[in-house]
Enzyme design. Structure first.
Site, PDB file in Angstrom:
ATOM      1  N   SER A 169      29.124   6.999 -17.047  1.00  0.00           N
ATOM      2  CA  SER A 169      30.153   7.041 -16.576  1.00  0.00           C
ATOM      3  C   SER A 169      29.464   7.204 -15.008  1.00  0.00           C
ATOM      4  O   SER A 169      28.427   5.890 -14.504  1.00  0.00           O
ATOM      5  CB  SER A 169      31.490   7.264 -16.210  1.00  0.00           C
ATOM      6  OG  SER A 169      32.413   7.084 -15.804  1.00  0.00           O
ATOM      7  N   ASP A 183      33.004   2.386 -10.453  1.00  0.00           N
ATOM      8  CA  ASP A 183      32.340   3.397 -10.694  1.00  0.00           C
ATOM      9  C   ASP A 183      31.522   2.299 -11.770  1.00  0.00           C
ATOM     10  O   ASP A 183      31.251   1.018 -12.084  1.00  0.00           O
ATOM     11  CB  ASP A 183      32.389   4.941 -11.500  1.00  0.00           C
ATOM     12  CG  ASP A 183      33.553   4.674 -12.586  1.00  0.00           C
ATOM     13  OD1 ASP A 183      33.698   3.129 -13.046  1.00  0.00           O
ATOM     14  OD2 ASP A 183      33.316   5.189 -13.255  1.00  0.00           O
TER      15      ASP A 183
END
EC number: 2.7.1.106
Length: 427
Positions: A158, A315
């Site tokens: 992530s 992100d």
């Protein structure tokens, strides 16, 4: 040194199995050669465990790191557990996706780790839906549900630092695993530490008839589903509003472009320095849009140059969204996750009311948030008459509860966590 009996680099040190990863093998050999016993113990005497984001650690050699061997072992444990849970596992198959992370020093990349994940399962006769290209994390749980697969894995860390990678596991309901699945999978991993025949053969993904590429199908259907929550497409096509988008060197660019097209907007203007994948995240200290203006500098500068009023940032694995808006006083307002959720939640309920039939029952409508998040939706629910529920922190709890509600005929409009993560009912 107190090494576990199963200390292995793809086979026991005394009986190596080839091929293995020469870079991680070299890391361990250098530590042994230099007598770095404490670091050897740290790396080899504990294992990865499931947290709120699955298995996540730095890339490198050792059982508590993300590497070829720990991914193979984790997948072998997954196979053993899934075979126990699903009698039709070999018919339903397994989904594998990955982002664009990579590290030269350990010869680890998300794509390679995804191929090894697939190889373990293919060697056991399990169909694998392996995306042929990097994808946003939401594509994996979406594909699990759409394809009715038993489970899925996304190789990603992530918005973590560049040294990290991870192994996110999704159950058949599309939610990340919760207890007792996580504990039972770890037990199965401990029972399967020796790589099986075929587990190292990443070439299986190119030769096995059980490999399937879901990219085109999932991309198309996902974007079609997005249109279900677009209530004013005609207005969107006419707006002069300009958007800037940054994908923070991750997977988001192509897919955000498609999402804007689905809503009828002109394509957002990408930040050129951050548009393409870069595992070093070379223009930001931290690839986390939650950090606000400090990581949005290039985006805000481009917005001012292009006279754009809105900046959106995803992100690196495109499962979180940050938004900034130019205010009347000339300053930028970067919204918090709670503020964005208030806007999205209000908009979803307003749109539901405007587009529902007279027979629609507001008491059948739900919104959710985690305990660490704002109570604004609870206040709106109290006023409007729909239900609001809280879950434990982590989207795995939201996902599981949403599926339970949907299975019981409820309508879930929206859910969120304050760390700029959102859930919508179409997914």
């Amino acid at each position: 040194l107190g090494f576990p009996k199963t200390f292995s680099l793809g086979g026991r040190l005394s009986r190596p199995q080839s091929p293995w990863n020469p870079k991680t093998k070299e890391q361990i050999e250098n530590l042994v050669r230099n007598g770095m016993n404490k670091e050897l113990r740290d790396r080899l005497c504990c294992r990865l465990t499931f947290g709120t984001a699955g298995l996540r650690s730095a890339m490198g050699a050792g059982f508590c790191y993300i590497n070829d061997l720990t991914v193979i072992q984790s997948t072998q444990g997954m196979y053993k557990y899934l075979e126990r849970c699903f009698s039709d596992f070999r018919q339903r198959g397994f989904v594998v996706g990955y982002d664009t992370r990579g590290q030269v020093t350990s010869s680890c990349s998300s794509k390679r780790l995804a191929k090894l994940t697939a190889a373990v399962l293919l060697a056991k006769g399990v169909p694998v839906y392996l995306f042929s290209k990097y994808v946003p994390t939401p594509f994996v749980p979406y594909a699990v549900r759409h394809l009715k697969a038993a489970a899925g894995v996304m190789i990603t860390a992530s918005h973590n630092r560049k040294e990290d990678n991870g192994y996110k596991v999704y159950w058949e309901n599309g939610a990340q695993i919760t207890s007792p699945h996580d504990k039972e999978i770890l037990k199965c991993i401990e029972e399967c530490v020796e790589p099986w025949n075929g587990s190292w053969n990443e070439n299986l993904v190119d030769t096995s008839p059980l490999t399937r590429d879901p990219l085109e199908e999932i991309s198309k259907i996902y974007m079609e589903d997005l249109k279900k929550i677009c209530y004013h497409r005609e207005l969107n096509t006419k707006t002069n509003l300009k958007f800037i988008h940054t994908s923070f060197h991750g997977v988001g660019h192509d897919y955000v472009q498609l999402a804007f097209k689905a809503f009828g907007f002109k394509p957002p203007i990408p930040v050129p320095e951050q548009k393409d994948p870069d595992p070093d995240f070379s223009t930001v200290k931290c690839p986390n849009p939650e950090e606000g203006e400090s990581v949005l500098e290039l985006s805000l500068r481009l917005a001012e140059k292009e006279s754009a009023r809105v900046v959106v940032a995803t992100d690196p694995d495109a499962d979180r969204l940050a938004v900034a808006e130019l205010q009347e006083n000339g300053r930028w307002k970067v919204f918090t996750g709670n503020e964005l959720a208030a806007l999205f939640g209000w908009w979803m309920f307003r749109s539901w009311k405007a587009n529902s039939s007279k027979e629609a029952d507001v008491k059948n409508v739900y919104m959710l948030a985690t305990t660490v998040s704002s109570k604004i939706l609870k206040a709106i629910a109290r006023k409007e008459g729909f239900h609001f529920e809280e879950t434990l922190p982590g989207f795995k709890w939201i996902g599981s509860r949403v599926k339970d509600l949907l299975d019981n005929g409820k309508e879930v409009l929206f859910a969120f966590e304050e760390s700029i993560g959102m859930y919508n009912n179409i997914f």
